[in-house]
Each structure stands twice: as C-alpha cells, then as structure tokens.
Design an enzyme around this catalytic site. Structure first.
Site, PDB file in Angstrom:
ATOM      1  N   PRO A   1       0.767  -1.246   0.000  1.00  0.00           N
ATOM      2  CA  PRO A   1       0.000   0.000   0.000  1.00  0.00           C
ATOM      3  C   PRO A   1       0.799   1.297   0.000  1.00  0.00           C
ATOM      4  O   PRO A   1       1.108   1.847   1.036  1.00  0.00           O
ATOM      5  CB  PRO A   1      -0.858  -0.094   1.255  1.00  0.00           C
ATOM      6  CG  PRO A   1      -0.814  -1.519   1.643  1.00  0.00           C
ATOM      7  CD  PRO A   1       0.529  -1.982   1.244  1.00  0.00           C
ATOM      8  N   GLU A   2       1.107   1.760  -1.182  1.00  0.00           N
ATOM      9  CA  GLU A   2       1.595   3.121  -1.347  1.00  0.00           C
ATOM     10  C   GLU A   2       0.473   3.843  -2.080  1.00  0.00           C
ATOM     11  O   GLU A   2      -0.597   3.276  -2.288  1.00  0.00           O
ATOM     12  CB  GLU A   2       2.905   3.137  -2.143  1.00  0.00           C
ATOM     13  CG  GLU A   2       4.034   2.440  -1.385  1.00  0.00           C
ATOM     14  CD  GLU A   2       5.388   2.557  -2.054  1.00  0.00           C
ATOM     15  OE1 GLU A   2       5.681   3.626  -2.614  1.00  0.00           O
ATOM     16  OE2 GLU A   2       6.155   1.581  -2.028  1.00  0.00           O
TER      17      GLU A   2
ATOM     18  N   LYS B   1      -1.214   8.028   1.654  1.00  0.00           N
ATOM     19  CA  LYS B   1      -1.517   6.614   1.826  1.00  0.00           C
ATOM     20  C   LYS B   1      -2.734   6.394   2.726  1.00  0.00           C
ATOM     21  O   LYS B   1      -3.004   5.266   3.135  1.00  0.00           O
ATOM     22  CB  LYS B   1      -0.309   5.896   2.428  1.00  0.00           C
ATOM     23  CG  LYS B   1       0.971   6.062   1.625  1.00  0.00           C
ATOM     24  CD  LYS B   1       2.171   5.499   2.378  1.00  0.00           C
ATOM     25  CE  LYS B   1       3.469   5.896   1.681  1.00  0.00           C
ATOM     26  NZ  LYS B   1       4.649   5.500   2.477  1.00  0.00           N
TER      27      LYS B   1
ATOM     28  N   ARG C   1      16.204   2.100   4.775  1.00  0.00           N
ATOM     29  CA  ARG C   1      15.488   1.147   3.942  1.00  0.00           C
ATOM     30  C   ARG C   1      16.391   0.675   2.805  1.00  0.00           C
ATOM     31  O   ARG C   1      17.360   1.337   2.466  1.00  0.00           O
ATOM     32  CB  ARG C   1      14.227   1.784   3.320  1.00  0.00           C
ATOM     33  CG  ARG C   1      13.407   2.638   4.238  1.00  0.00           C
ATOM     34  CD  ARG C   1      12.722   1.836   5.297  1.00  0.00           C
ATOM     35  NE  ARG C   1      11.891   0.805   4.737  1.00  0.00           N
ATOM     36  CZ  ARG C   1      10.638   0.568   5.097  1.00  0.00           C
ATOM     37  NH1 ARG C   1      10.080   1.329   5.999  1.00  0.00           N
ATOM     38  NH2 ARG C   1       9.952  -0.415   4.558  1.00  0.00           N
TER      39      ARG C   1
END
Length: 260
Positions: free
Chosen positions: A2-3, A59, A249
């Site tokens: 989910p972006e 988002k 990340r």
DNA sequence: AGGTATGTTAATTG
DNA sequence: GCAATTAACATACC
C-alpha cells in the site's frame, strides 16, 4: 503493497462497492488496530449511517459517513479490502462493516501494522498529522522548495510524508530510477530545475501506476520495479542494479544511469 | 535461525 | 530545539 497507487485502488473499490448503504453493524476483531477511538465509539458512530464518498490523501483512505464523521483507514505494510455478500470471515480480517443488504466490507491487515481511526474530516486529519500535500497533485514549485530545503538524501525526502504524502520505498526507487537521480543525493544540492523535474517524474510514475491498476505485473519492462533485485541488469543501460541501505530502507538503483 | 519486507512513530543521536 | 537515524511494532517468507 500500500503506497499511493494501491490506496487509490482501494478508494475506487470502496466507491464502487460500499457507498450509500446503511451500516448495520461494525465488528472490531482486533482493537489493537484502532487508533484514538474505542471499538464502542467506532460502532456507535457508524452504525445506522452510510458511507457517502471515499477520499484519499497520500496513503490514507477516508470514507465519509453521514454527518461529519469520517472513517480513516491506513494499511501499513500489508493490507486489503474485501467486499462481498455473506462472505466468510478471513483470518486477517480486523474490522468488518456489515451493511443492511447482507453485504459486508472487510478491512484486512495481515501484519497488523495498519490503523483504523475516525476524524472530523480529511483537512483536519492532514493538519493534525502534519502530512505534506498529496504526491499526485502537489504543486511542483512547492515540491521543489520543500526538497531543496532539506539536506536529507532525496530518497528520504520522497518518503517523508510530511514533505510529500503518498510515496513509499518501492515508488521512491522507481521515481529516482526514471528521473535518473541517485537516491543518496542531498536535496539541498538540487537545482530548481532538477527538483521540478523530479516532481514531474514522480507524478508521471504515480499516474502510470494508477492507470495500470497499481498491478506490478502490468508495469512496463522498462521500469525498475520488475528488475528491483540486486545484481539484475538495468533495463536501460544494462548495468548492474545495486542494493544499499538509504534512510534505513533498502534502496535499489542503477549507478550507471542514476549518477546525479 | 536470522535477515528482510511496500509503514509509522517513539526514542535516540548529532 | 531541530533534523536525521534507529528501534520497535506484527507477521510471513526466504
């Protein structure tokens, strides 16, 4: 998953399935997912009402109930929605909205990192959470001044929801790849022109992803995403894709064509 | 078994 | 006080 593009699909899904139907009951199967609202209050607020419109900012997904109560859904690292008639409850269903016509909408969050909340409105929510403008319609002059005002790596700023809302790790890599910019470049070294170009690239990528239903299987082979793996060859120059930790990340990029 | 994963946020560091 | 990085969160998969 989910972006922004994924959440936009969820918004359309709610729009196509769950509007204008009276809510018969709300079942909270895991209250740890609730943020700032009790199960009782959520149920009492929504029961008897109907979702009228579905909105999105970054988002976050919003569904307006009658009056001024908005349901807020966030999906975290994993999440989904499922609407159906007399559907069986799934193992990862966390909140279920039952409508009076025997259909129900399930908010699914496998890893439980998503959140469900109530808010008086989108604007208020955005303000309270200090979210930046939505990535799809941020003004590029605004974007440029924001990203140039930070010395953080550009990848970090792209993912910074206070700077611009909606871009996560996957799409940040894709935007930088298509914009031919290194993820570790410091924002304050960008020219006005470079920053605006990055913004336009971001919007083009997000738009293209939404047009393809946010389905990676439908993304062009020329994109980074189908090749987002260390050592794979770059679809543009044939160089090797590198993997490195940036802003906490994993960043994947092609040092060959993303020099600055 | 240990590392990693598309997210946010509290805690920590500089 | 601010900006930036890291740890923690929960679960699944390699």
């Amino acid at each position: 998953m989910p972006e922004l593009p994924d959440v936009e699909m969820f918004r359309r899904y709610i729009g196509a399935t769950s509007l204008h139907q009276k809510i018969a009951s709300v079942t909270v199967r895991d209250r740890r997912l609730l943020k700032g609202v009790s199960a009782r209050h959520l149920e009492q607020t929504l029961t008897g009402r109907a979702f009228e419109t579905a909105g999105r900012h970054g988002k976050y997904l919003f569904a307006a109930a009658n009056g001024s109560a908005w349901l807020v859904l966030h999906f975290g690292m994993s999440g989904n929605l499922d609407y159906g008639k007399q559907r069986e409850t799934g193992r990862h269903d966390r909140v279920i909205f039952d409508f009076t016509n025997e259909y129900s909408l399930a908010y699914i969050s496998q890893r439980r990192l998503g959140r469900v909340a109530l808010s008086p409105g989108v604007e208020r929510f955005v303000e309270e959470h200090d979210l930046g403008p939505d990535a799809m319609d941020i003004d590029c002059a605004d974007f440029a001044s924001r990203i140039r005002g930070s010395k953080a790596p550009v990848k970090s700023s792209l993912m910074n929801q206070r700077l611009v809302a909606g871009v996560g790790n996957i799409y940040a890599d894709e935007v930088l790849f298509q914009g031919r910019m290194s993820p570790v470049l410091s924002g304050n070294t960008l020219s006005e022109k470079q920053a605006r170009h990055l913004c336009h690239t971001m919007q083009r990528v997000l738009h293209a992803a939404v047009d393809r239903g946010a389905d990676p299987a439908r993304f062009p082979a020329s994109w980074l995403l189908p090749n987002r793996e260390q050592g794979r060859s770059c679809p543009r120059c044939g160089g090797r894709i590198r993997k490195e930790r940036v802003a906490g990340r994993s960043a994947y990029w092609c040092p060959g064509c993303q020099q600055t």
